[in-house]
Design an enzyme around this catalytic site. Structure first.
Site, mmCIF file in Angstrom:
data_model
loop_
_atom_site.group_PDB
_atom_site.id
_atom_site.type_symbol
_atom_site.label_atom_id
_atom_site.label_comp_id
_atom_site.label_asym_id
_atom_site.label_seq_id
_atom_site.Cartn_x
_atom_site.Cartn_y
_atom_site.Cartn_z
ATOM 1 C CE LYS A 11 7.197 -1.195 0.320
ATOM 2 N NZ LYS A 11 5.379 -2.216 -0.230
ATOM 3 C CE1 TYR A 51 7.826 -5.563 3.054
ATOM 4 C CE2 TYR A 51 9.461 -5.476 1.741
ATOM 5 C CZ TYR A 51 8.276 -5.789 2.555
ATOM 6 O OH TYR A 51 8.110 -3.993 1.719
ATOM 7 C CG ASN A 114 2.488 -0.726 -1.101
ATOM 8 O OD1 ASN A 114 3.301 -1.485 -1.494
ATOM 9 N ND2 ASN A 114 1.125 -1.954 -0.062
ATOM 10 C CD GLU A 128 10.686 -2.832 9.166
ATOM 11 O OE1 GLU A 128 10.482 -3.422 9.185
ATOM 12 O OE2 GLU A 128 10.651 -1.573 9.346
HETATM 13 P P1 DAT Z 1 2.243 -2.898 4.857
HETATM 14 O O1 DAT Z 1 3.484 -2.254 3.414
HETATM 15 O O2 DAT Z 1 0.867 -1.732 4.864
HETATM 16 O O3 DAT Z 1 2.831 -2.811 6.523
HETATM 17 P P2 DAT Z 1 2.537 -6.026 5.048
HETATM 18 O O4 DAT Z 1 2.822 -5.671 5.862
HETATM 19 O O5 DAT Z 1 0.890 -6.689 5.189
HETATM 20 O O6 DAT Z 1 1.514 -4.765 4.481
HETATM 21 O O7 DAT Z 1 2.587 -6.495 4.042
HETATM 22 C C1 DAT Z 1 3.987 -6.183 2.807
HETATM 23 C C2 DAT Z 1 3.958 -5.717 1.525
HETATM 24 O O8 DAT Z 1 3.536 -7.207 0.668
HETATM 25 C C3 DAT Z 1 2.699 -4.884 1.362
HETATM 26 O O9 DAT Z 1 3.045 -3.626 1.007
HETATM 27 C C4 DAT Z 1 3.082 -5.796 -0.149
HETATM 28 C C5 DAT Z 1 2.682 -7.154 -0.316
HETATM 29 N N1 DAT Z 1 1.474 -7.103 0.169
HETATM 30 C C6 DAT Z 1 0.884 -7.591 1.342
HETATM 31 N N2 DAT Z 1 -0.386 -8.141 0.836
HETATM 32 C C7 DAT Z 1 -0.324 -8.231 -0.408
HETATM 33 C C8 DAT Z 1 -0.888 -9.277 -0.800
HETATM 34 N N3 DAT Z 1 -3.024 -9.863 -0.873
HETATM 35 N N4 DAT Z 1 -1.022 -9.068 -2.974
HETATM 36 C C9 DAT Z 1 0.744 -8.838 -3.346
HETATM 37 N N5 DAT Z 1 1.017 -7.917 -2.076
HETATM 38 C C10 DAT Z 1 0.917 -7.830 -0.731
#
Ligand code: DAT
Ligand code: MG
Length: 140
Positions: A11, A51, A114, A128
């Site tokens: 990222k 997303y 992250n 994907e």
């Molecule tokens: P992951 O990337 O571990 O699969 P996810 O699919 O739940 O996690 O979420 C996709 C992305 O969205 C994640 O990498 C970062 C962002 N994200 C998730 N929860 C968030 C939050 N509470 N606040 C801000 N960004 C968030």
């Protein structure tokens, strides 16, 4: 478990800090092989489509803006149980919860910034990979 392929994104927070090599080393140390890789600048429409599953979440706008803030490195990783193995090497979504030695523990800045994306299931991995790579870019 058979050999699988999964999809990864390094990222913007990581590409900006020149961490691509360190992150790829983590994949390789875990037994994952990079079988396709390219550095791209995502458009807003691509980020929103990629997303799409999160479109109703409060962080969706911020997430898409972040994903287009710098180039990213999109990759296909291959190996034994690659989807689960990659998620393990990535660590928990929130770096505060990520285990020692994981990419997110070592490099992530926050739950939003992250450092890596990784597919969560065989169906999403296939979707994907097809979203970012054409057949000709995927050597068997
Ligand atoms: P992951 O990337 O571990 O699969 P996810 O699919 O739940 O996690 O979420 C996709 C992305 O969205 C994640 O990498 C970062 C962002 N994200 C998730 N929860 C968030 C939050 N509470 N606040 C801000 N960004 C968030
Ligand atoms: Mg996810």
């Amino acid at each position: 478990m058979a050999i699988q392929r999964t999809f990864s994104i390094i990222k913007p927070d990581a590409t900006k800090r020149n961490l691509t090599g360190k992150i790829v080393a983590k994949f390789e140390e875990a037994g994952l092989r990079v079988v396709a890789s390219k550095r791209i600048q995502m458009t807003l429409a691509q980020a929103q489509a990629f997303y799409g599953v999160h479109k109703d979440r409060p962080f969706f706008g911020e997430l898409c803006e972040f994903m287009i803030s710098e180039p990213v490195v999109v990759q296909v990783l291959e190996g034994e149980d690659a989807i689960a193995k990659n998620r393990e090497v990535m660590g928990a979504t929130n770096p505060a919860d990520a285990a020692e030695g994981t990419i997110r523990k070592e490099f992530a800045l926050s739950v939003g910034e992250n450092s890596v994306h990784g597919s969560d299931a065989p169906e999403t991995a296939a979707q994907e990979i097809a979203f970012f790579f054409s057949g000709i870019e995927l050597v068997g």
